[in-house]
Design an enzyme around this catalytic site. Structure first.
Site, PDB file in Angstrom:
ATOM      1  N   GLY A 196       0.773  -1.238   0.000  1.00  0.00           N
ATOM      2  CA  GLY A 196       0.000   0.000   0.000  1.00  0.00           C
ATOM      3  C   GLY A 196       0.799   1.280   0.000  1.00  0.00           C
ATOM      4  CD  GLU A 247       0.637  -9.062   1.817  1.00  0.00           C
ATOM      5  OE1 GLU A 247      -0.277  -8.349   1.355  1.00  0.00           O
ATOM      6  OE2 GLU A 247       0.420 -10.098   2.472  1.00  0.00           O
ATOM      7  N   PRO A 248       4.782  -5.028  -0.579  1.00  0.00           N
ATOM      8  CG  PRO A 248       7.006  -4.335  -0.778  1.00  0.00           C
ATOM      9  CD  PRO A 248       6.130  -5.319  -0.054  1.00  0.00           C
ATOM     10  NE  ARG A 300      -0.186   2.201  -6.075  1.00  0.00           N
ATOM     11  CZ  ARG A 300      -1.146   2.064  -6.998  1.00  0.00           C
ATOM     12  NH1 ARG A 300      -0.983   2.568  -8.190  1.00  0.00           N
ATOM     13  NH2 ARG A 300      -2.253   1.429  -6.708  1.00  0.00           N
ATOM     14  CB  CYS A 334     -14.238   2.310 -30.758  1.00  0.00           C
ATOM     15  SG  CYS A 334     -13.253   2.269 -32.252  1.00  0.00           S
TER      16      CYS A 334
HETATM   17  C1  LIG Z   1      -2.607  -5.358  -4.157  1.00  0.00           C
HETATM   18  C2  LIG Z   1      -2.126  -5.942  -2.905  1.00  0.00           C
HETATM   19  C3  LIG Z   1      -0.871  -5.596  -2.403  1.00  0.00           C
HETATM   20  C4  LIG Z   1       0.036  -4.581  -3.056  1.00  0.00           C
HETATM   21  O1  LIG Z   1      -0.456  -3.298  -2.944  1.00  0.00           O
HETATM   22  P1  LIG Z   1       0.466  -2.046  -3.355  1.00  0.00           P
HETATM   23  O2  LIG Z   1      -0.387  -0.876  -3.126  1.00  0.00           O
HETATM   24  O3  LIG Z   1       0.807  -2.234  -4.800  1.00  0.00           O
HETATM   25  O4  LIG Z   1       1.668  -2.074  -2.497  1.00  0.00           O
HETATM   26  C5  LIG Z   1      -0.445  -6.221  -1.247  1.00  0.00           C
HETATM   27  N1  LIG Z   1      -1.225  -7.124  -0.609  1.00  0.00           N
HETATM   28  C6  LIG Z   1      -2.437  -7.473  -1.061  1.00  0.00           C
HETATM   29  C7  LIG Z   1      -3.233  -8.467  -0.312  1.00  0.00           C
HETATM   30  C8  LIG Z   1      -2.939  -6.888  -2.216  1.00  0.00           C
HETATM   31  O5  LIG Z   1      -4.158  -7.218  -2.644  1.00  0.00           O
END
Ligand SMILES: *Cc1c(COP(=O)(O)O)cnc(C)c1O
Length: 418
Positions: free
Chosen positions: A239, A275-276, A278, A345
């Site tokens: 996130g 869990e990065p 982005r 389109c």
């Molecule tokens: C999408 C997601 C992430 C990654 O989110 P980012 O905003 O890209 O860091 C991590 N964990 C879970 C469970 C997700 O669905």
């Protein structure tokens, strides 16, 4: 630090000019910087210092196997949301013992595949899923290592389509239900409670939503400990936001420090997983596109480009903003305010509204911050072939995915018999 910078008026990726890439591989085309991915990953890794941690890169942000392989070489873990993503991780040389499996609708066969490959944690999102995991594990004669993905009901203050941790979201187990769910899980023969997980949303640009969520999760950890249920890993999700248009998200250090401070304040000294997605990939790529035509109406100027919403869906899907810049700053064209629109389109086929650009037909543009949730969402609408992907490494380029061809576009389709 950006790995996409102008040199003498020309935009480069590391040591390679983007116009040379466009010439060699055509447009539209995604271009990534190896050093960008690695630098971001290492910034998070170093921020943890000697605190036990696992960086589980969220595969869904950019799942090209070359990207996964580079991160695996650094020692990365992975957050997956499907069997297909786990197969990509394995093909890229990733270590399944550092994989966490998220997602609200895991099928029995996906769970069986993940359990046979001994992933670290199945991050369960409902009690019904817990029962399914127990059943699949029993059939296989294995023990499933699990976490519940809890929903701390905090507002990440981001776009509603990328908020996932509020009580109206489909994701996770509510805090009220989580305690009983853990008690159930602890009694099941083929389940081993491993961790607790949360993921509250994406493109978060301050630390406070993360700290609020952590606080709630830590209270649950203590409640569970009092019940004799030991949590061995805190998975705090992804996130962390990036700069698309001047946002100033926390640095890797600020983000990680706020977590470590949070757990220390509670006297809970647990390994952390994050869990990065982005953060690692978003500003590690751009999309190249060529201006086909310009069109001038009474009230609007259009730069009509060869990339559309099928190639880069984010602006159409969530009104996402991507900077759009010329690859060559030297031009004889006059500056005007353009809507940069694509060939599909649909009126939603727009890459950016009201951009001041000096462009004419034939010019190349770079759509910035296109390393995350970009190629992975590309599709074949209007029977358009998905773009090529190129990885720049210093002064060399590697084609890491060919542009799709027509045979691939119709593969699997058949005519009825005569
Ligand atoms: C999408 C997601 C992430 C990654 O989110 P980012 O905003 O890209 O860091 C991590 N964990 C879970 C469970 C997700 O669905």
């Amino acid at each position: 630090m950006s790995f996409f910078e102008y040199r003498h008026g020309e935009l480069f990726a590391e040591q390679v000019s983007l116009s040379s890439i466009a010439e060699q591989y055509g447009t539209p085309c995604f271009v990534y910087s190896r050093r960008a991915f690695e630098t971001k990953w290492q910034a998070l890794d170093e921020a943890f210092g000697d605190h036990p941690h696992t960086i589980c890169y969220a595969v869904k942000a950019n799942s090209n196997i070359a990207v996964l392989n580079l991160l695996a070489r650094l020692g990365s873990g992975f957050d997956i949301v499907s069997e297909g993503e786990l197969r990509r991780v394995l093909k890229a040389g990733g270590d399944p013992s550092k994989v966490v499996f998220s997602g609200v609708a895991k099928s029995k066969s996906e769970l069986a595949f993940a359990l046979s490959n001994k992933v670290r944690s199945i991050n369960i999102e409902s009690v019904a899923e817990l029962e399914r995991v127990q059943e699949v594990a029993q059939t296989l004669g294995v023990t499933a290592s699990i976490a519940f993905r809890v929903n701390p009901d905090v507002d990440p203050e981001t776009h509603p389509y990328i908020s996932t941790g509020m009580d109206k979201a489909k994701f996770g187990v509510t805090m009220e239900a989580a305690f009983d769910a853990y008690v159930r899980a602890a009694q099941m023969p083929n389940i081993e409670v491993h961790g607790i997980a949360c993921h509250i949303g994406s493109q978060i640009t301050k630390t406070s939503p993360f700290s609020d969520a952590l606080e709630i999760v830590l209270n649950m950890v203590k409640r569970l400990a009092a019940e004799g249920i030991e949590i061995k890993q805190l998975d705090l999700g992804g996130g962390l936001g990036i700069d698309y248009q001047g946002e100033t998200p926390p640095s890797a250090n600020e983000y990680v420090q706020s977590m470590i401070n949070g757990i220390k304040a509670h006297g809970v000294d647990l390994p952390i997983a994050i869990e990065p997605g982005r953060y690692i990939s978003g500003n590690s790529g751009v999309m190249l596109t060529k201006v086909e035509f310009t069109k001038h109406n009474a009230s609007k100027n259009f730069a009509i480009v060869d990339a559309g919403m099928n190639d880069l869906l984010r602006p159409a899907l969530y009104q996402a903003f991507h900077k759009i810049v010329p690859i060559n700053e030297k031009t004889t064209a006059d500056t005007a305010t353009y809507d940069v629109v694509g060939p599909v389109c649909e009126s939603a086929c727009v890459l950016g509204y009201d951009r001041d650009l000096a462009v004419e037909a034939g010019d190349l543009l770079a759509v910035m911050s296109a390393g995350a949730y970009s190629f992975v969402m590309a599709n074949n609408y209007n029977s358009r072939r998905r773009p090529a992907e190129v990885m720049v490494d210093g002064d060399s380029t590697h084609l890491i995915r060919q542009r799709e061809n027509f045979e691939q576009l119709v593969a699997g389709e058949t005519l009825l018999p005569e």
